[in-house]
Write a protein that holds these residues in place. Structure first.
Motif, PDB file in Angstrom:
ATOM      1  N   ALA A 141       4.827   1.532   1.076  1.00  0.00           N
ATOM      2  CA  ALA A 141       5.661   2.211   0.093  1.00  0.00           C
ATOM      3  C   ALA A 141       5.380   3.697   0.225  1.00  0.00           C
ATOM      4  N   ALA A 142       6.387   4.482   0.578  1.00  0.00           N
ATOM      5  CA  ALA A 142       6.178   5.903   0.852  1.00  0.00           C
ATOM      6  C   ALA A 142       6.780   6.758  -0.249  1.00  0.00           C
ATOM      7  N   VAL A 143       6.010   7.736  -0.718  1.00  0.00           N
ATOM      8  CA  VAL A 143       6.524   8.717  -1.654  1.00  0.00           C
ATOM      9  C   VAL A 143       6.424  10.091  -1.004  1.00  0.00           C
ATOM     10  N   ARG A 164       0.852  -1.183   0.000  1.00  0.00           N
ATOM     11  CA  ARG A 164       0.000   0.000   0.000  1.00  0.00           C
ATOM     12  C   ARG A 164       0.894   1.242   0.000  1.00  0.00           C
ATOM     13  N   ALA A 165       0.480   2.253  -0.751  1.00  0.00           N
ATOM     14  CA  ALA A 165       1.289   3.464  -0.912  1.00  0.00           C
ATOM     15  C   ALA A 165       0.794   4.565   0.017  1.00  0.00           C
ATOM     16  N   VAL A 166       1.748   5.267   0.622  1.00  0.00           N
ATOM     17  CA  VAL A 166       1.476   6.485   1.380  1.00  0.00           C
ATOM     18  C   VAL A 166       2.139   7.640   0.642  1.00  0.00           C
ATOM     19  N   ALA A 178       6.852   6.487  -9.274  1.00  0.00           N
ATOM     20  CA  ALA A 178       7.162   5.502  -8.241  1.00  0.00           C
ATOM     21  C   ALA A 178       6.598   4.136  -8.599  1.00  0.00           C
ATOM     22  N   ARG A 179       5.417   4.118  -9.160  1.00  0.00           N
ATOM     23  CA  ARG A 179       4.830   2.846  -9.573  1.00  0.00           C
ATOM     24  C   ARG A 179       5.706   2.172 -10.630  1.00  0.00           C
ATOM     25  N   LEU A 203       2.557  -1.441  -6.380  1.00  0.00           N
ATOM     26  CA  LEU A 203       1.853  -0.505  -5.511  1.00  0.00           C
ATOM     27  C   LEU A 203       0.346  -0.711  -5.672  1.00  0.00           C
ATOM     28  N   ALA A 204      -0.333  -0.900  -4.570  1.00  0.00           N
ATOM     29  CA  ALA A 204      -1.788  -1.039  -4.597  1.00  0.00           C
ATOM     30  C   ALA A 204      -2.423   0.273  -5.051  1.00  0.00           C
ATOM     31  N   PRO A 205      -3.599   0.227  -5.658  1.00  0.00           N
ATOM     32  CA  PRO A 205      -4.162   1.439  -6.257  1.00  0.00           C
ATOM     33  C   PRO A 205      -4.708   2.466  -5.272  1.00  0.00           C
TER      34      PRO A 205
END
Length: 418
Positions: free
Chosen positions: A152-154, A116-118, A187-188, A198-200
């Motif tokens: 996953a952090a951006v 999961r992306a933050v 990032a994806r 990366l989850a949507p």
């Protein structure tokens, strides 16, 4: 510099004078890539990955915890090692023309293939060298915190910060939004090269200036601005959501400390003039000798302490009568620019969990900002949660204290969202 956009909310001395930039290391090369990948990297599409450079790595959860506590952050969620990269990617500037921007991608070790992306948006900086992708320390602690917790952090630098060209368009929500969304796209692509997915549904957060940026990104994701990513949750912290009716009155009547009132006012006028043409000459709004120096001072190449040293101690020393009037009774282009900025909470429903975080008696982003944001959402039929973190403090600042205190609580909140 007429027509080149800009904006700011002062993040406090702790945020303006963080550790020195880490030297750029060797870029990730793709000599063995096939034609399709090379074409993607060389394309002019928004979000196309231009370059990826290793930034720094933390071998395990213990190393990540040490990194966090060394910068004043809670490490109770640090379970994974973390690898951070500096990504350069294609986006558009505040006028819609093609440009590039930079930001951080932090990936957890041993946390599975699908993540999961933050998206974390940082608070105000005046120096491009203080942005997350070029300054290891306080600026990179939030992406480290989220990644070490398994996300996953951006963290976008924003336009004109980090490795991005040109001046920074401070508090310009549209360009904060495009820079943030395009970093997610880059990032994806890079995560896929690393064998990760990366989850949507994106979990979106941000502090101070980044709180408005987070709301802008959240709205774009909710509105279908990307074919893949959508909005999973929103957690803005201590934002200046209501400049015209809440923040600027507090700046002008002394509720914001003089040093910050001066810095906010100067940055706002210079930034808005670059983008919206709100004054004819600096001397119309700034008194001598500051009219000759203030625009260059906020050009992105001076550390925070130099900027503060180059400003006077009071608004009366800084502003002409016209400068004060522009802030107290904005009209024309100034009023239009503030309305765009202050619209981040208005007339939309995130259709996802939303919590607004704040400190008690924030000395910089006054709490009336959060009051106004909540009222706007409720008028649209939305009922966000509100979390008062209390009388938190970080090096004498409750504003920065709210940032540091919120990160572990937001991780816990995100963990509970399926």
């Amino acid at each position: 510099m007429r027509g080149a956009r800009k904006t700011w909310i002062v993040a406090a001395a702790a945020g303006l004078a963080v550790a020195g930039a880490v030297p750029v290391v060797a870029a990730v090369t793709q000599d063995d890539e096939g034609p399709a990948e090379t074409t993607a990297r060389e394309s002019g599409e928004r979000g196309a990955l231009v370059d990826a450079e290793p930034f720094f790595s933390l071998a395990d959860g213990e190393a990540a915890a040490d990194e966090l506590t060394g910068n004043g952050f809670d490490a109770s969620h640090a379970e994974h090692g973390v690898d951070l990269w500096r990504l350069t990617y294609r986006t558009v500037d505040a006028e819609g023309a093609p440009t590039t921007a930079s930001g951080v991608l932090a990936l957890p070790r041993d946390a599975g293939q699908r993540l999961r992306a933050v998206s974390y948006a940082h608070g105000t900086e005046v120096d491009r060298g203080a942005a997350p992708s070029v300054n290891r320390g306080f600026a990179t602690a939030p992406p480290v915190a989220y990644a070490s917790a398994g996300y996953a952090a951006v963290a976008p630098d924003y336009l004109g910060m980090g490795e991005g060209p040109g001046p920074h368009p401070w508090m310009d929500v549209p360009s904060e939004t495009t820079a943030s969304l395009d970093l997610l796209r880059a990032a994806r692509a890079f995560a896929s090269e690393e064998g990760r997915e990366l989850a949507p549904e994106v979990l979106v957060t941000g502090f101070s200036q980044g709180a408005s940026a987070a709301l802008g990104l959240g709205r774009e994701l909710r509105d279908g601005g990307d074919d893949y990513f959508g909005l999973g949750a929103l957690a803005p912290v201590s934002g200046g959501y209501d400049f015209a009716a809440s923040q600027l009155p507090a700046v002008l009547d002394g509720r914001v400390a003089p040093q910050w009132a001066v810095a906010y006012s100067a940055y706002l006028l210079v930034a808005f003039d670059r983008l919206h043409d709100v004054y004819e000459t600096p001397a119309d709004v700034f008194r001598a000798p500051y009219a000759d120096t203030v625009e260059e001072l906020f050009g992105g190449d001076h550390p925070g302490e130099e900027v503060m040293a180059g400003l006077p101690g009071s608004l009366d020393e800084l502003l002409t009568d016209e400068g004060r009037r522009l802030l107290a009774e904005p009209t024309g282009a100034m009023a239009d620019a503030l309305a765009e900025l202050d619209g981040v909470c208005s007339d939309w429903d995130p259709e996802a969990p939303l919590t607004l975080w704040e400190a008690t008696d924030d000395e910089q982003a006054v709490n009336e900002n959060t009051d106004a944001c909540l009222a706007s959402f409720r008028a649209a039929g939305v009922d966000p949660d509100r979390r008062d973190l209390g009388e938190v403090d970080f090096e004498g600042s409750r504003h920065i204290g709210s940032h540091v205190a919120a990160v572990p609580e937001i991780i816990h909140w995100f963990d509970g969202i399926s």
